[in-house]
Design a protein around this motif. Structure first.
Motif, short mmCIF file in Angstrom:
data_model
loop_
_atom_site.label_atom_id
_atom_site.label_comp_id
_atom_site.label_asym_id
_atom_site.label_seq_id
_atom_site.Cartn_x
_atom_site.Cartn_y
_atom_site.Cartn_z
N ALA A 185 1.85 -1.08 -16.78
CA ALA A 185 3.27 -0.34 -16.21
C ALA A 185 3.13 -0.18 -14.91
O ALA A 185 4.14 -0.64 -14.05
CB ALA A 185 3.41 0.93 -17.11
N GLU A 186 2.07 0.21 -14.27
CA GLU A 186 1.92 0.54 -12.89
C GLU A 186 1.94 -0.53 -11.87
O GLU A 186 2.59 -0.74 -10.92
CB GLU A 186 0.72 1.30 -12.67
CG GLU A 186 0.77 2.71 -13.06
CD GLU A 186 -0.50 3.42 -13.10
OE1 GLU A 186 -1.68 2.82 -12.75
OE2 GLU A 186 -0.65 4.85 -13.05
N ALA A 187 1.42 -1.77 -12.57
CA ALA A 187 1.41 -3.11 -11.88
C ALA A 187 2.82 -3.61 -11.63
O ALA A 187 3.27 -4.23 -10.66
CB ALA A 187 0.54 -3.99 -12.33
N LEU A 204 4.54 -10.34 -16.19
CA LEU A 204 5.31 -10.69 -17.39
C LEU A 204 4.71 -11.59 -18.07
O LEU A 204 4.27 -12.64 -17.54
CB LEU A 204 6.56 -11.20 -16.62
CG LEU A 204 7.57 -9.93 -15.81
CD1 LEU A 204 8.49 -10.34 -15.10
CD2 LEU A 204 7.87 -8.85 -16.65
N ALA A 205 5.15 -11.61 -19.28
CA ALA A 205 4.92 -12.69 -20.39
C ALA A 205 5.65 -13.94 -20.23
O ALA A 205 7.03 -13.43 -19.72
CB ALA A 205 4.84 -12.13 -21.78
N PRO A 206 5.57 -14.88 -20.33
CA PRO A 206 6.36 -16.12 -20.34
C PRO A 206 7.53 -16.00 -20.83
O PRO A 206 8.98 -16.18 -20.41
CB PRO A 206 5.66 -17.48 -20.55
CG PRO A 206 4.06 -16.86 -20.55
CD PRO A 206 4.13 -15.31 -20.82
N THR A 273 1.28 -6.70 -24.23
CA THR A 273 0.43 -7.62 -24.99
C THR A 273 -0.60 -8.23 -24.08
O THR A 273 -0.03 -9.18 -23.15
CB THR A 273 0.82 -8.42 -26.17
OG1 THR A 273 2.03 -7.75 -26.97
CG2 THR A 273 0.00 -9.23 -27.06
N GLN A 274 -1.90 -8.14 -24.43
CA GLN A 274 -2.70 -8.88 -23.63
C GLN A 274 -2.49 -8.92 -22.22
O GLN A 274 -2.31 -9.81 -21.32
CB GLN A 274 -2.81 -10.38 -23.96
CG GLN A 274 -3.16 -10.62 -25.52
CD GLN A 274 -3.38 -12.09 -25.84
OE1 GLN A 274 -2.64 -13.09 -25.31
NE2 GLN A 274 -3.97 -12.47 -26.83
N ARG A 276 0.11 -8.19 -20.32
CA ARG A 276 1.45 -8.95 -20.02
C ARG A 276 2.58 -7.79 -20.40
O ARG A 276 2.26 -7.38 -21.80
CB ARG A 276 1.71 -10.17 -20.23
CG ARG A 276 0.63 -11.04 -19.48
CD ARG A 276 0.87 -11.26 -18.04
NE ARG A 276 -0.12 -12.20 -17.29
CZ ARG A 276 0.59 -13.61 -17.08
NH1 ARG A 276 1.62 -13.83 -17.66
NH2 ARG A 276 -0.51 -14.28 -16.54
N VAL A 277 3.60 -7.74 -19.89
CA VAL A 277 4.74 -7.11 -20.39
C VAL A 277 5.54 -8.24 -21.33
O VAL A 277 6.03 -9.19 -20.70
CB VAL A 277 5.73 -6.62 -19.34
CG1 VAL A 277 6.89 -5.86 -19.98
CG2 VAL A 277 5.22 -5.48 -18.50
N THR A 278 5.69 -7.79 -22.50
CA THR A 278 6.44 -8.62 -23.36
C THR A 278 7.95 -8.50 -23.48
O THR A 278 8.59 -9.23 -24.18
CB THR A 278 5.62 -8.94 -24.74
OG1 THR A 278 5.57 -7.58 -25.36
CG2 THR A 278 4.09 -9.21 -24.51
N ALA A 279 8.19 -7.22 -23.40
CA ALA A 279 9.35 -6.88 -23.49
C ALA A 279 9.74 -5.11 -22.98
O ALA A 279 8.79 -4.66 -22.90
CB ALA A 279 9.87 -6.69 -25.32
#
Length: 302
Positions: A185-187, A204-206, A273-274, A276-279
């Protein structure tokens, strides 16, 4: 020089020695530099009308009077339903100085107290806020706070404890997972502030999905966006708001709040998830904002 004049000057000097502490208390209680200055000045006026012989402990007397003034202001604010935590604010213009459209002093208040803490304090009931600020921030004993809020010391301790639980919140994730999601979140917030496309794509997740309330977006913008590149490009545009952002617990998980001048404008509720921001959901509707549980992250007040 008359004896009364000497007494007046001595009292004024002692008050000035306490002014900084009183201002700090009032700022945390009221969340406004201007209102805090008014409360401190009102305290001075009341002191000037009081016989010094009646005051046995000046710092304690000043703290009590100031706190009662602040409590009255908070109760009046609540009665007028002027809760600053649920009112969306317009996007500040690029030329606005300081912290958005707030004056420089408000920006300094946000910096010194912490943006997330100001937002969370605004959600406390007046007596809760007074008890929490006095005890947890300024180590005032409950025996002194009790008559201010009109409760027994035991009830006042419970009041502060309830406020503390709301400020600190309850995480919905185990500590290790919480720490990892907080870093994400901070990144994201840092990348949004910088406006660098590559930095945003890295977090960000793809197949990331962004959903938003209509009030959070310019007219004509899609309420749902998909794909890292699309959302990263979008974020470089709205990223000006990110400078008013802070990481916080949002419904028990790390997220982001946007609060120009310490007043809540919108919230980002994130799924990770993993690493990365997924949503994420952009919540700006006042009714929805009022239902979101906000609290400080475990590592501090900022």
């Amino acid at each position: 020089m008359s004896w009364d004049r000497i007494l007046d000057e001595t009292l004024a000097a002692r008050f000035e020695a306490e002014r900084g502490r009183l201002r700090a208390i009032a700022q945390r209680m009221l969340g406004s530099t201007a209102e805090a200055e008014d409360a401190v000045q009102d305290t001075w006026l009341r002191l000037a009308r009081t016989d010094p012989a009646e005051i046995k402990n000046l710092p304690r007397w000043l703290t009590t009077v100031l706190s009662r003034i602040c409590l009255d202001l908070l109760r009046a604010r609540a009665a007028r339903r002027e809760d600053p935590t649920g009112e969306p604010l317009p996007e500040p213009p690029p030329e606005a100085a300081g912290d958005g459209n707030a004056p420089e002093q408000e920006a300094l208040l946000v910096e010194s107290v912490g943006r997330a803490l100001l937002v969370v304090l605004n959600r406390l009931a007046p007596a809760e806020r007074v008890a929490f600020v006095l005890h947890d921030s300024f180590a005032v004993p409950f025996e002194q706070i009790a008559p201010i809020v009109g409760r027994t010391p035991v009830a006042t301790k419970k009041l502060a404890s309830r406020a503390r639980r709301r400020v600190r919140g309850t995480a919905s994730e185990p500590p290790e997972q919480l720490a990892g999601h907080q870093k994400v979140a901070e990144a994201f917030l840092s990348a949004a502030r910088g406006g660098e496309l590559d930095d945003l794509l890295a977090v960000l997740a793809p197949d990331v999905v962004r959903r938003a309330d209509p009030t959070a977006l310019p007219p004509g913008r899609a309420l749902v966006a998909r794909g890292a590149l699309t959302i990263a490009r979008e974020t470089t545009v709205w990223g000006r708001r990110a400078r008013f952002g802070a990481a916080a617990l949002v419904d028990g998980a790390p997220g982001i709040l946007i609060a120009p001048g310490g007043r809540l404008s919108l919230v980002l509720s994130m799924s990770v998830t993993q690493d990365r921001v997924t949503a994420y959901d952009v919540i700006a509707d006042p009714a929805r904002l009022a239902t979101v549980k906000l609290a400080l992250l475990p590592d501090g007040e900022r």
